[in-house]
Design a protein around this motif. Structure first.
Motif, PDB file in Angstrom:
ATOM      1  N   PRO A 185      -8.539   7.415  14.059  1.00 32.47           N
ATOM      2  CA  PRO A 185      -8.804   7.095  12.649  1.00 32.47           C
ATOM      3  C   PRO A 185      -7.654   6.333  11.989  1.00 32.47           C
ATOM      4  O   PRO A 185      -7.870   5.314  11.321  1.00 32.47           O
ATOM      5  CB  PRO A 185      -9.016   8.469  12.012  1.00 32.47           C
ATOM      6  N   VAL A 186      -6.443   6.830  12.201  1.00 35.87           N
ATOM      7  CA  VAL A 186      -5.270   6.171  11.623  1.00 35.87           C
ATOM      8  C   VAL A 186      -4.946   4.895  12.391  1.00 35.87           C
ATOM      9  O   VAL A 186      -4.720   3.826  11.802  1.00 35.87           O
ATOM     10  CB  VAL A 186      -4.052   7.109  11.630  1.00 35.87           C
ATOM     11  N   GLY A 187      -4.937   4.984  13.714  1.00 38.50           N
ATOM     12  CA  GLY A 187      -4.560   3.846  14.541  1.00 38.50           C
ATOM     13  C   GLY A 187      -5.484   2.651  14.379  1.00 38.50           C
ATOM     14  O   GLY A 187      -5.026   1.507  14.285  1.00 38.50           O
ATOM     15  N   VAL A 188      -6.788   2.897  14.340  1.00 42.63           N
ATOM     16  CA  VAL A 188      -7.743   1.803  14.198  1.00 42.63           C
ATOM     17  C   VAL A 188      -7.608   1.146  12.823  1.00 42.63           C
ATOM     18  O   VAL A 188      -7.630  -0.084  12.698  1.00 42.63           O
ATOM     19  CB  VAL A 188      -9.185   2.303  14.424  1.00 42.63           C
ATOM     20  N   ALA A 189      -7.448   1.965  11.776  1.00 41.08           N
ATOM     21  CA  ALA A 189      -7.271   1.408  10.427  1.00 41.08           C
ATOM     22  C   ALA A 189      -6.037   0.517  10.361  1.00 41.08           C
ATOM     23  O   ALA A 189      -6.080  -0.606   9.834  1.00 41.08           O
ATOM     24  CB  ALA A 189      -7.168   2.545   9.409  1.00 41.08           C
ATOM     25  N   VAL A 190      -4.931   1.003  10.909  1.00 37.57           N
ATOM     26  CA  VAL A 190      -3.689   0.230  10.904  1.00 37.57           C
ATOM     27  C   VAL A 190      -3.833  -1.034  11.747  1.00 37.57           C
ATOM     28  O   VAL A 190      -3.401  -2.130  11.345  1.00 37.57           O
ATOM     29  CB  VAL A 190      -2.519   1.096  11.434  1.00 37.57           C
ATOM     30  N   ALA A 191      -4.474  -0.904  12.922  1.00 43.91           N
ATOM     31  CA  ALA A 191      -4.624  -2.056  13.820  1.00 43.91           C
ATOM     32  C   ALA A 191      -5.504  -3.140  13.201  1.00 43.91           C
ATOM     33  O   ALA A 191      -5.193  -4.332  13.298  1.00 43.91           O
ATOM     34  CB  ALA A 191      -5.201  -1.604  15.161  1.00 43.91           C
ATOM     35  N   VAL A 192      -6.587  -2.742  12.559  1.00 41.13           N
ATOM     36  CA  VAL A 192      -7.500  -3.729  11.961  1.00 41.13           C
ATOM     37  C   VAL A 192      -6.827  -4.468  10.807  1.00 41.13           C
ATOM     38  O   VAL A 192      -6.863  -5.706  10.729  1.00 41.13           O
ATOM     39  CB  VAL A 192      -8.801  -3.044  11.474  1.00 41.13           C
ATOM     40  N   VAL A 600       1.782  -1.566   7.427  1.00 39.87           N
ATOM     41  CA  VAL A 600       1.465  -0.368   8.216  1.00 39.87           C
ATOM     42  C   VAL A 600       1.736   0.887   7.397  1.00 39.87           C
ATOM     43  O   VAL A 600       0.919   1.827   7.385  1.00 39.87           O
ATOM     44  CB  VAL A 600       2.280  -0.344   9.524  1.00 39.87           C
ATOM     45  N   LEU A 601       2.868   0.929   6.703  1.00 39.58           N
ATOM     46  CA  LEU A 601       3.210   2.089   5.878  1.00 39.58           C
ATOM     47  C   LEU A 601       2.168   2.316   4.789  1.00 39.58           C
ATOM     48  O   LEU A 601       1.690   3.448   4.591  1.00 39.58           O
ATOM     49  CB  LEU A 601       4.590   1.878   5.260  1.00 39.58           C
ATOM     50  N   VAL A 602       1.796   1.247   4.094  1.00 38.65           N
ATOM     51  CA  VAL A 602       0.841   1.353   2.986  1.00 38.65           C
ATOM     52  C   VAL A 602      -0.533   1.802   3.473  1.00 38.65           C
ATOM     53  O   VAL A 602      -1.222   2.573   2.789  1.00 38.65           O
ATOM     54  CB  VAL A 602       0.738  -0.006   2.249  1.00 38.65           C
ATOM     55  N   VAL A 603      -0.938   1.354   4.651  1.00 42.54           N
ATOM     56  CA  VAL A 603      -2.253   1.724   5.181  1.00 42.54           C
ATOM     57  C   VAL A 603      -2.222   3.105   5.825  1.00 42.54           C
ATOM     58  O   VAL A 603      -3.142   3.920   5.630  1.00 42.54           O
ATOM     59  CB  VAL A 603      -2.725   0.672   6.214  1.00 42.54           C
ATOM     60  N   ALA A 604      -1.183   3.391   6.593  1.00 43.36           N
ATOM     61  CA  ALA A 604      -1.163   4.599   7.424  1.00 43.36           C
ATOM     62  C   ALA A 604      -1.066   5.887   6.616  1.00 43.36           C
ATOM     63  O   ALA A 604      -1.812   6.854   6.875  1.00 43.36           O
ATOM     64  CB  ALA A 604      -0.008   4.519   8.421  1.00 43.36           C
ATOM     65  N   LEU A 605      -0.162   5.951   5.642  1.00 47.68           N
ATOM     66  CA  LEU A 605       0.066   7.225   4.944  1.00 47.68           C
ATOM     67  C   LEU A 605      -1.171   7.755   4.221  1.00 47.68           C
ATOM     68  O   LEU A 605      -1.503   8.941   4.368  1.00 47.68           O
ATOM     69  CB  LEU A 605       1.244   7.083   3.984  1.00 47.68           C
ATOM     70  N   PRO A 606      -1.889   6.957   3.444  1.00 50.19           N
ATOM     71  CA  PRO A 606      -3.104   7.492   2.808  1.00 50.19           C
ATOM     72  C   PRO A 606      -4.147   7.959   3.826  1.00 50.19           C
ATOM     73  O   PRO A 606      -4.794   8.999   3.622  1.00 50.19           O
ATOM     74  CB  PRO A 606      -3.624   6.308   1.987  1.00 50.19           C
TER      75      PRO A 606
END
Length: 614
Positions: A185-192, A600-606
């Motif tokens: 969930p986190v990895g795919v969001a960050v990767a996209v 990455v920081l802005v996307v990953a933490l939420p």
């Protein structure tokens, strides 16, 4: 006992050991596996790690899983899975945005199902070929490709060692590991989002270097190939090529010997030089003088009239141009290769390596930072990222490069592999994933069994299986795991966590997570990302305990940030691999890396806090 004799607390000693270890990692004088072993033995001597547990790391599930994934990754390569994808990538056309989307998108997907360094190594020659065919600067493609491999590794358990380490650490604390797709969930969001940023905006932040995309351009080979005559009075007359090299005390590579209009490659010529032989070799003005003075070899006279404008050239250029001939280099089996950061060539010279005697390779030229080095070949000490122009036997050059720790960049023929092995390889991997998802087997056992079956049924030859296992990374993990545990048992992790707790006491926990992310990210840019994860995992656990909240979001923050080594070429092997071919400098990486890290920081933490609430 050792600690009592020194009179220092265990936490103080572990901080000293880790501090010196980090300094050694950053210094780079010694390879990171040797540094890790030194830290381990120092910890044992100081009583921080029990002697009977010193080598427990070599049997740790995380180490076994990483080794198995490396073997499976090589199996994918040999079966042709990646080559099929690569052939499609080469059809994207000459629009840079489409090239980036195809390359970076492909490496993101591949890095989720195989080791991310392996995925980059497979696509790097494809990127170089794409740059050459469409006249694109490699510097615009290679850094985005490297960063894409890091992003793709975030998406699954097996994509990158930090994920495997964090999963195993969670198992040791809670009794349950993260699963294969817990990171998705986190990895795919960050990767996209990261992929979109790189393709649409980020590539504009990469320097447009005039690094060359082929051997002919980078090394300007035709301008340095010369033909020299063996005359009756030449000292070279009657010598073998090894004897000629001994006389010269120089590693000037003889590419071919022409006799009676028949040409034989230098590496396969074992006879004695005779009057009338012509040697085709790579030499500059200084080398030509050396060859004439020491062994009496002189340049073949130009059959045609010289250009009238030649007299206007300076003396050095004139001397060089006298020996230049429009030589046909076809069949000389020249190949480019880049020196990996785990290569045995690092900080060693041609003579120390005995390239010709032991590996059957002739070094023709070396390029560093996108430009050819002009110094004598025997004086060059190889560095990580150097691009080498080599000549060798077509049947043996691949094995020699693999043993030396070099990645071929050019002349890599894409092959579709064998359909039967391709299907079997995918099937074995799928069964391992199913076994993990259904909790039939832990990750280490499932991946280990898959790797073993691949070797037993011949998807991958046994020798290739052993070569696929990255020894330095395995030793690093195995050595640092007990040291990381010592950080926890000595109370050092609690001390660091308490400092962070005091710092963040007046702020929301979210701010502390940002601090943990930034700290881990900075650490991963100066040391191996696996080492960063090993050191920060116990600190994050102590921090979660101090806040009396769930452990999972803190571990996820460490997993993501440990793989965000976007700021330097030394933080991750993927970054190092593209350093030479892209013609990058140390300070180039942060220009794209810093904005990408913020994204990455802005996307990953939420997303982490949504999937893994406090």
């Amino acid at each position: 006992m050792a600690m009592e004799a020194i009179g220092l607390a265990p936490s103080t000693l572990i901080f000293i050991v880790l501090g010196l270890t980090l300094v050694a990692f950053v210094w780079g004088r010694f390879r990171y596996d040797l540094v890790a072993l030194t830290a381990l033995f120092a910890s044992v001597m100081l009583g921080l790690v029990p002697a009977d547990s010193a080598f427990a790391g070599f049997g740790h599930p995380a180490v076994i899983t990483v080794a198995a994934v490396l073997v499976l990754s090589r199996g994918f390569e040999r079966s042709g899975v990646v080559d099929i994808i690569s052939n499609q990538v080469l059809k994207v056309g000459d629009r840079l945005v489409l090239q980036l989307l195809a390359l970076v998108g492909t490496v993101v997907v591949l890095s989720g199902i195989m080791n991310n360094v392996g995925a980059l190594a497979l696509l790097l020659p494809v990127a170089m070929r794409l740059a050459r065919e469409h006249n694109t600067s490699p510097s615009l493609l290679l850094m985005p490709l490297a960063f894409g491999s890091l992003l793709g590794g975030l998406t699954t358990l097996i994509g990158t060692p930090p994920n495997i380490i964090i999963s195993s650490y969670r198992g040791s604390v809670t009794g349950e590991n993260f699963g294969m797709f817990s990171f998705s969930p986190v990895g795919v969001a960050v990767a996209v989002v990261g992929l979109a940023f790189i393709v649409l905006i980020g590539w504009r932040l990469t320097p447009k270097r005039n690094a060359k995309s082929s051997a002919e351009e980078m090394f300007d080979t035709a301008n340095y190939l010369v033909e020299l005559n063996v005359t009756k009075d030449s000292k070279a007359n009657g010598l073998t090529l090894p004897q000629l090299r001994d006389e010269l005390e120089e590693t000037i590579p003889v590419l071919a010997v022409v006799r009676d209009d028949n040409r034989r490659a230098g590496y396969s010529f074992h006879g004695i030089l005779q009057e009338g032989d012509i040697l085709l070799l790579e030499a500059g003005p200084d080398d030509l003088k050396l060859l004439e003075d020491k062994v009496g070899l002189s340049a073949v006279a130009e059959p045609e009239e010289k250009d009238e404008d030649a007299s206007k050239e300076d003396e050095g250029e004139a001397e060089s141009s006298e020996g230049r001939q429009p030589v046909d280099t076809e069949g000389l089996q020249l190949i480019e290769a880049v020196v990996r950061n785990d290569s045995m060539m690092n900080n060693r010279s041609v003579r120390q390596l005995r390239l010709n005697q032991q590996f059957g390779l002739h070094l023709v030229a070396v390029a560093r930072d996108g430009s050819r080095l002009k110094q004598r070949l025997r004086d060059i000490r190889f560095q990580t990222g150097d691009v080498l122009l080599l000549q060798g036997s077509e049947n043996e050059i691949s094995d020699s490069l693999s043993t030396l720790g070099c990645l071929p960049l050019a002349n890599r023929e894409l092959q579709l592999g064998q359909p039967r092995k391709l299907v079997i390889s995918i099937g074995i991997f799928a069964l391992a994933i199913v076994a993990m998802l259904l909790d039939l087997l832990p990750a280490a056992v499932a991946m280990g069994c898959a790797a073993l079956i691949s070797l037993l049924i011949g998807v991958l030859p046994l020798r290739d299986g052993y070569q696929a296992i990255d020894g330095p990374v395995i030793v690093l993990l195995a050595a640092m795991i007990p040291v990381g545990e010592a950080l926890e048992t000595s109370g050092g992790a609690t001390i660091v966590a308490n400092i962070l707790l005091d710092f963040g006491a007046q702020w929301p926990i979210f701010i502390s997570l940002i601090g943990l992310f930034v700290l881990t990210m900075l650490l991963s840019n100066v040391v191996n990302n696996a080492a960063a994860a090993l050191l920060m995992a116990p600190i994050s656990a102590s921090l979660a305990q101090g806040f009396n909240v769930s452990l999972d979001p803190f571990l996820m923050v460490v997993a993501v940030s440990a793989s965000c080594a976007f700021l330097t070429p030394i933080g991750h092997q993927s970054n190092t691999l593209v350093l030479g071919p892209g013609g990058y400098r140390f300070g180039d990486y942060w220009k794209l890396g810093l904005p990408l890290s913020i994204v990455v920081l802005v996307v990953a933490l939420p997303v982490i806090l949504w999937v893994w609430p406090l």
